[in-house]
Write a protein that holds these residues in place. Structure first.
Motif, PDB file in Angstrom:
ATOM      1  N   UNK A 151     106.547  63.770  -7.403  1.00  0.00           N
ATOM      2  CA  UNK A 151     106.125  64.097  -6.501  1.00  0.00           C
ATOM      3  C   UNK A 151     107.806  65.282  -5.779  1.00  0.00           C
ATOM      4  N   UNK A 152     108.772  65.118  -6.056  1.00  0.00           N
ATOM      5  CA  UNK A 152     110.017  65.694  -5.362  1.00  0.00           C
ATOM      6  C   UNK A 152     110.809  65.992  -5.899  1.00  0.00           C
ATOM      7  N   UNK A 153     110.135  66.180  -7.529  1.00  0.00           N
ATOM      8  CA  UNK A 153     111.067  66.843  -8.715  1.00  0.00           C
ATOM      9  C   UNK A 153     112.465  67.992  -7.654  1.00  0.00           C
ATOM     10  N   UNK A 154     112.104  68.965  -7.182  1.00  0.00           N
ATOM     11  CA  UNK A 154     113.053  69.582  -7.409  1.00  0.00           C
ATOM     12  C   UNK A 154     114.288  69.295  -6.334  1.00  0.00           C
ATOM     13  N   UNK A 155     113.513  68.410  -5.336  1.00  0.00           N
ATOM     14  CA  UNK A 155     114.639  67.438  -4.619  1.00  0.00           C
ATOM     15  C   UNK A 155     115.157  66.800  -4.757  1.00  0.00           C
ATOM     16  N   UNK A 181     120.170  65.206  -7.701  1.00  0.00           N
ATOM     17  CA  UNK A 181     120.845  64.416  -8.290  1.00  0.00           C
ATOM     18  C   UNK A 181     122.418  65.256  -9.691  1.00  0.00           C
ATOM     19  N   UNK A 182     122.319  66.544  -9.257  1.00  0.00           N
ATOM     20  CA  UNK A 182     122.866  67.935  -9.942  1.00  0.00           C
ATOM     21  C   UNK A 182     124.180  67.957  -8.671  1.00  0.00           C
ATOM     22  N   UNK A 183     124.050  67.616  -7.159  1.00  0.00           N
ATOM     23  CA  UNK A 183     125.116  67.497  -6.706  1.00  0.00           C
ATOM     24  C   UNK A 183     125.754  66.358  -6.665  1.00  0.00           C
ATOM     25  N   UNK A 184     125.296  64.751  -6.696  1.00  0.00           N
ATOM     26  CA  UNK A 184     126.261  63.655  -6.864  1.00  0.00           C
ATOM     27  C   UNK A 184     127.001  63.590  -8.388  1.00  0.00           C
ATOM     28  N   UNK A 185     126.450  64.066  -9.321  1.00  0.00           N
ATOM     29  CA  UNK A 185     127.166  64.304 -11.381  1.00  0.00           C
ATOM     30  C   UNK A 185     127.923  64.923 -10.859  1.00  0.00           C
ATOM     31  N   UNK A 186     128.098  65.910 -10.330  1.00  0.00           N
ATOM     32  CA  UNK A 186     128.922  67.146  -9.894  1.00  0.00           C
ATOM     33  C   UNK A 186     130.112  66.770  -9.156  1.00  0.00           C
ATOM     34  N   UNK A 210     107.503  63.287 -15.070  1.00  0.00           N
ATOM     35  CA  UNK A 210     107.817  65.041 -16.416  1.00  0.00           C
ATOM     36  C   UNK A 210     109.498  64.396 -16.083  1.00  0.00           C
ATOM     37  N   UNK A 211     110.137  65.022 -17.199  1.00  0.00           N
ATOM     38  CA  UNK A 211     112.011  65.032 -16.870  1.00  0.00           C
ATOM     39  C   UNK A 211     111.673  66.340 -15.422  1.00  0.00           C
ATOM     40  N   UNK A 212     112.897  65.981 -14.706  1.00  0.00           N
ATOM     41  CA  UNK A 212     113.813  66.791 -13.833  1.00  0.00           C
ATOM     42  C   UNK A 212     115.008  67.851 -14.642  1.00  0.00           C
ATOM     43  N   UNK A 213     114.498  68.110 -16.035  1.00  0.00           N
ATOM     44  CA  UNK A 213     115.396  69.114 -16.509  1.00  0.00           C
ATOM     45  C   UNK A 213     116.813  69.519 -15.226  1.00  0.00           C
ATOM     46  N   UNK A 214     117.709  68.401 -15.788  1.00  0.00           N
ATOM     47  CA  UNK A 214     119.057  68.893 -15.405  1.00  0.00           C
ATOM     48  C   UNK A 214     120.083  68.613 -16.502  1.00  0.00           C
ATOM     49  N   UNK A 215     120.996  69.132 -15.573  1.00  0.00           N
ATOM     50  CA  UNK A 215     121.398  69.097 -16.851  1.00  0.00           C
ATOM     51  C   UNK A 215     122.195  67.956 -17.660  1.00  0.00           C
ATOM     52  N   UNK A 216     122.490  67.477 -19.115  1.00  0.00           N
ATOM     53  CA  UNK A 216     122.935  66.263 -19.024  1.00  0.00           C
ATOM     54  C   UNK A 216     122.032  65.103 -19.178  1.00  0.00           C
ATOM     55  N   UNK A 219      99.539  73.906 -21.814  1.00  0.00           N
ATOM     56  CA  UNK A 219      99.753  71.706 -22.450  1.00  0.00           C
ATOM     57  C   UNK A 219     101.383  71.868 -22.514  1.00  0.00           C
ATOM     58  N   UNK A 220     101.944  72.609 -22.730  1.00  0.00           N
ATOM     59  CA  UNK A 220     103.636  71.859 -22.811  1.00  0.00           C
ATOM     60  C   UNK A 220     103.664  71.338 -21.673  1.00  0.00           C
ATOM     61  N   UNK A 221     103.714  71.987 -20.304  1.00  0.00           N
ATOM     62  CA  UNK A 221     103.912  70.893 -19.085  1.00  0.00           C
ATOM     63  C   UNK A 221     102.812  69.766 -18.474  1.00  0.00           C
ATOM     64  N   UNK A 222     101.390  69.847 -19.248  1.00  0.00           N
ATOM     65  CA  UNK A 222     100.526  68.601 -19.067  1.00  0.00           C
ATOM     66  C   UNK A 222     101.041  67.332 -20.510  1.00  0.00           C
ATOM     67  N   UNK A 223     102.101  68.247 -21.395  1.00  0.00           N
ATOM     68  CA  UNK A 223     102.949  66.814 -22.147  1.00  0.00           C
ATOM     69  C   UNK A 223     103.438  66.468 -21.306  1.00  0.00           C
ATOM     70  N   UNK A 224     104.302  66.783 -20.789  1.00  0.00           N
ATOM     71  CA  UNK A 224     106.122  67.092 -20.136  1.00  0.00           C
ATOM     72  C   UNK A 224     105.058  65.732 -18.633  1.00  0.00           C
ATOM     73  N   UNK A 225     104.141  65.952 -18.829  1.00  0.00           N
ATOM     74  CA  UNK A 225     103.713  65.172 -17.217  1.00  0.00           C
ATOM     75  C   UNK A 225     102.962  63.974 -17.503  1.00  0.00           C
ATOM     76  N   UNK A 226     102.776  63.618 -19.250  1.00  0.00           N
ATOM     77  CA  UNK A 226     102.208  62.746 -19.558  1.00  0.00           C
ATOM     78  C   UNK A 226     101.169  62.844 -18.877  1.00  0.00           C
TER      79      UNK A 226
END
Length: 622
Positions: free
Chosen positions: A12-16, A21-26, A39-45, A193-200
């Protein structure tokens, strides 16, 4: 520092979450992050690790059943799976709840006041049943709240596609969902469908040439409730039924020729959808759609020994006849197959009606070769007139008694079907020499047509034709038929090839293998409800036990076949006469009566018991 950061429930807070995570890993190379989300967060790595539902395949040893037991005993220390009924009910509960841990926990809590059977019998309304019993976050308190949590995070188009997917049974492919979701084209549906699969919320199985999608039953029921609330569920179900009607016709057209395997795999995969589509159309009096599904599914599924759709065709006959629909003769042809499931006279009468209607240009029948072949088959199952059957197949093939070949100008589907069945039945009519004369041509014709159903039948006919004169050739033909039927998924012919081959194997090959084939043929035909073929296997077993010097067993097993008309088992008449002579008329009659009095299941058990005893005796002798 080496730090493991765990972020739980990010959906429910995917973007945040992704930004953090991106800020910490950088800024650090020593931090690792585990994030749980629908669903996945779609961040690098990022590496996705799907967490499936609990395993239910191991039955009582599965993780799902173990969780149920733990939670049930936490609320009721005396709970235990003390009976087979309890064990079966708990296993079924976990299976029907798709192994979803929360659902299993909520079901287990009910063991305070209910039995496993009580819970199992009420899972059709699981959202009312699995409510309450837990404290904590609202979405963890009831099954509906848990599913609503994910559903409420969807966009409008995602909700629409998920709702439409709920009308499918047993899964679906992209083309089917696109047809039902008429608002979107296939690319739009694919993205959603792709989105719904990603959301389990939708499962995807990429095995095979096309990805197959599905919904866990728990998700499907929820989405179906949401669709019903929109007031459009009947329209969506109608589109679902029409799609499968169109596809059933199209796959029947594919079936006749090299497309057999594709059509067969399709009907096997889509049987649940075909059933649902038929039921919807029939209940809503859409007789054109229901007839298309019933008639063509019956024809396609028969070779898989799936005989249920025959009953669909029979159910529709009165209403479809009154409505006088165009495909009425197709429906009567399919209903005529009832002769194979014990309704011999009803099946034969439907087949006669199909022949009569097919002659009327107002109607749209199956190809004349199919209509005539099925009618002849129903007649021989009902009345046993082999000579008439041979005459009918001779007419289809363009064959005249005594010929060594069929005239070259005779061609087409009628020749293919006629020659294959003619070769198979001529030996039963005492005309094996004629069968041997046309065997090579029949094989050439059916192989050129490329439908493995007719090639396999022709090989069975070759085996019959040469069984008495060249057992080695016959065994080879039967073995080829068995191999081809397994490769091309023709269970009907696999069982037929097993019992045809079994007789020769017990005499000229490996008796143990032959008895194993008899056992397999008895079992598969019994499970499928194919009564004529089951009776034929039992009759062939009677021939075997007579030859093996066990006349009382042979006569008893023969007695179990008296509910059917057995006319296509070679050597059966001679066996019956030999048993009468060996046992004497009184003893023969007593054994036959004992077999005839057996219920079908007991008759099968009796036959299989004697097969096992015969194998044990062979093992001792060896």
């Amino acid at each position: 520092r080496q730090v493991l950061l765990v972020l739980d429930n990010c959906e429910h807070v995917l973007d945040a979450a992704a930004d953090v995570i991106e800020a910490i890993l950088a800024r650090s190379s020593t931090v690792k992050v585990i994030a749980t989300s629908r669903e996945g967060l779609q961040v690098a790595g990022e590496h996705l690790w799907p967490v499936p539902s609990l395993d239910v395949r191991a039955g009582t040893n599965s993780a799902a059943v173990e969780l149920f037991l733990q939670r049930a005993r936490a609320v009721n220390p005396a709970f235990g799976m003390d009976t087979d009924a309890d064990t079966a009910a708990v296993t079924e509960i976990c299976t029907r709840l798709d192994g979803i841990a929360l659902a299993i926990e909520l079901a287990a809590v009910r063991m305070v006041s209910m039995s496993p059977q009580d819970v199992r019998d009420r899972l059709g309304d699981r959202y009312r049943l699995l409510s309450g019993g837990r404290r904590g976050l609202e979405r963890h308190q009831t099954l509906r709240h848990a599913v609503s949590w994910s559903y409420d995070l969807l966009g409008d188009d995602e909700r629409t596609v998920l709702q439409h997917a709920s009308v499918f049974a047993g899964g679906f492919d992209l083309a089917a969902l696109t047809y039902v979701c008429e608002r979107f084209d296939d690319f739009a549906v694919l993205d959603l469908l792709d989105s719904l699969v990603r959301k389990s919320l939708v499962t995807a199985d990429p095995a095979g040439s096309h990805t197959r999608y599905g919904l866990l039953e728990t998700i499907r029921q929820f989405a179906e409730d949401q669709l019903a609330a929109t007031g459009t569920i009947d329209d969506v179900r109608d589109r679902h039924a029409r799609y499968y009607a169109e596809q059933a016709v199209a796959h029947w057209d594919m079936w006749e020729g090299p497309g057999y395997r594709g059509a067969t795999d399709w009907v096997d995969a889509e049987l649940a959808n075909l059933r649902a589509g038929f039921r919807c159309a029939a209940d809503r009096s859409d007789l054109v759609t229901a007839t298309a599904i019933a008639a063509h599914t019956a024809m396609l599924a028969f070779w898989l020994m799936v005989l249920e759709p025959i009953g669909w065709a029979e159910e529709l006959i009165p209403a479809a006849t009154t409505a006088d629909i165009a495909q009425l003769p197709r429906l009567y042809t399919a209903a005529g197959m009832a002769a194979y499931v014990g309704r011999r006279e009803a099946g034969a009468e439907c087949s006669r009606t199909a022949l009569r209607l097919a002659a009327n240009a107002r109607y749209d029948p199956f190809h004349p070769a199919h209509t005539r072949r099925w009618a002849a088959g129903a007649e021989v199952v009902a009345g046993g007139d082999v000579d008439r059957y041979v005459d009918d197949m001779s007419a289809l093939a363009g064959y005249e008694a005594g010929q060594t070949s069929v005239p070259a100008e005779q061609s087409g589907l009628g020749q293919v079907i006629g020659l294959a069945w003619l070769l198979y039945m001529l030996p039963v009519a005492g005309r094996a020499e004629e069968a041997r004369a046309i065997a090579a041509q029949a094989l050439d014709v059916t192989r050129a047509h490329a439908n493995p159903v007719w090639i396999t039948l022709t090989l069975l006919g070759v085996g019959r034709a040469f069984a008495d004169t060249d057992p080695t050739c016959a065994r080879d033909a039967f073995r080829q038929a068995l191999t081809l039927s397994r490769q091309e998924r023709i269970p009907l012919w696999e069982a037929r090839a097993a019992f045809e081959s079994a007789g020769l194997e017990t005499i000229h090959g490996d008796p143990d293998t032959g008895l194993d084939m008899f056992d397999a043929a008895v079992t598969s035909n019994h499970l499928a409800g194919n009564l004529p073929d089951l009776a034929a296997v039992l009759a062939s077993l009677a021939v075997y036990f007579d030859r093996a010097g066990q006349p009382e067993t042979a006569a008893t097993i023969y007695g179990t076949t008296l509910h059917a008309v057995i006319t296509w088992v070679p050597n059966l008449p001679a066996t019956i006469e030999h048993l009468r002579t060996t046992l004497g008329q009184a003893c023969f009659d007593e054994c036959v009566a004992a077999g005839a009095a057996m219920e079908l299941g007991y008759a099968v058990a009796y036959a299989r018991t004697h097969i096992r005893q015969a194998r044990s005796e062979l093992a001792v002798l060896s």
